[in-house]
Scaffold this motif. Sequence first.
Motif, PDB file in Angstrom:
ATOM      1  N   PHE A 105     -45.364  25.918  14.308  1.00 29.60           N
ATOM      2  CA  PHE A 105     -44.397  25.030  13.683  1.00 29.60           C
ATOM      3  C   PHE A 105     -43.328  24.611  14.691  1.00 29.60           C
ATOM      4  O   PHE A 105     -42.993  23.432  14.807  1.00 29.60           O
ATOM      5  CB  PHE A 105     -43.741  25.710  12.469  1.00 29.60           C
ATOM      6  N   ILE A 106     -42.798  25.585  15.424  1.00 29.07           N
ATOM      7  CA  ILE A 106     -41.756  25.275  16.409  1.00 29.07           C
ATOM      8  C   ILE A 106     -42.311  24.394  17.518  1.00 29.07           C
ATOM      9  O   ILE A 106     -41.647  23.466  17.974  1.00 29.07           O
ATOM     10  CB  ILE A 106     -41.147  26.580  16.964  1.00 29.07           C
ATOM     11  N   GLY A 107     -43.537  24.644  17.944  1.00 28.44           N
ATOM     12  CA  GLY A 107     -44.158  23.799  18.971  1.00 28.44           C
ATOM     13  C   GLY A 107     -44.298  22.362  18.514  1.00 28.44           C
ATOM     14  O   GLY A 107     -43.984  21.428  19.258  1.00 28.44           O
ATOM     15  N   ILE A 108     -44.772  22.178  17.304  1.00 23.79           N
ATOM     16  CA  ILE A 108     -44.916  20.824  16.751  1.00 23.79           C
ATOM     17  C   ILE A 108     -43.550  20.163  16.613  1.00 23.79           C
ATOM     18  O   ILE A 108     -43.387  18.972  16.910  1.00 23.79           O
ATOM     19  CB  ILE A 108     -45.665  20.875  15.401  1.00 23.79           C
ATOM     20  N   LEU A 109     -42.549  20.938  16.187  1.00 22.83           N
ATOM     21  CA  LEU A 109     -41.186  20.406  16.055  1.00 22.83           C
ATOM     22  C   LEU A 109     -40.653  19.926  17.407  1.00 22.83           C
ATOM     23  O   LEU A 109     -40.086  18.834  17.507  1.00 22.83           O
ATOM     24  CB  LEU A 109     -40.261  21.479  15.464  1.00 22.83           C
ATOM     25  N   PHE A 110     -40.858  20.714  18.462  1.00 24.63           N
ATOM     26  CA  PHE A 110     -40.397  20.312  19.791  1.00 24.63           C
ATOM     27  C   PHE A 110     -41.120  19.060  20.286  1.00 24.63           C
ATOM     28  O   PHE A 110     -40.514  18.176  20.890  1.00 24.63           O
ATOM     29  CB  PHE A 110     -40.565  21.456  20.796  1.00 24.63           C
ATOM     30  N   ILE A 111     -42.421  18.973  20.042  1.00 28.89           N
ATOM     31  CA  ILE A 111     -43.171  17.775  20.436  1.00 28.89           C
ATOM     32  C   ILE A 111     -42.625  16.557  19.711  1.00 28.89           C
ATOM     33  O   ILE A 111     -42.418  15.496  20.313  1.00 28.89           O
ATOM     34  CB  ILE A 111     -44.683  17.970  20.162  1.00 28.89           C
ATOM     35  N   PHE A 112     -42.349  16.703  18.427  1.00 33.74           N
ATOM     36  CA  PHE A 112     -41.795  15.605  17.635  1.00 33.74           C
ATOM     37  C   PHE A 112     -40.433  15.175  18.187  1.00 33.74           C
ATOM     38  O   PHE A 112     -40.156  13.979  18.325  1.00 33.74           O
ATOM     39  CB  PHE A 112     -41.682  16.031  16.163  1.00 33.74           C
ATOM     40  N   ILE A 113     -39.588  16.145  18.531  1.00 33.39           N
ATOM     41  CA  ILE A 113     -38.266  15.825  19.091  1.00 33.39           C
ATOM     42  C   ILE A 113     -38.413  15.088  20.417  1.00 33.39           C
ATOM     43  O   ILE A 113     -37.724  14.097  20.672  1.00 33.39           O
ATOM     44  CB  ILE A 113     -37.418  17.103  19.246  1.00 33.39           C
TER      45      ILE A 113
END
Length: 130
Positions: A105-113
């Motif tokens: 989840f955090i990885g996907i969030l960082f990619i999105f940011i």
Amino acid sequence: MKKRIGQLKNFAKKMKQELFVIYLSYKDDRTPWYAKAFAICVVAYAFSPIDLIPDFIPVLGYLDDLILVPLGISLALKLIPPQVIKEKRQIAGELKKVSKRKNWFIGILFIFIWILVAVWVGNMVIAILN
């Protein structure tokens, strides 16, 4: 050679897991004070960027990481009561499963940011060029 590397990776994963078990055991009231003192020293040394022998010294620099940390972990595990270790291993296993989901989840969030930042910077560059 690949088999040996695989064994080393498994050993490193196990040591990391055991380090977490020691940390959890440190917080338990059933752990004697001397085991807590030793456990926190082992955990602190394992995560500390400062080593007894600096890593830039060829061969010797990594020996303390390869010998002292596993030795400290095994001694700390012997000082902590077995029932505490057993209980904390179960907790550590459950937390590991949960943390894998959180990591995704955090990885996907960082990619999105990063995508949002790239779009924002791209829009700024286009606005400046026009």
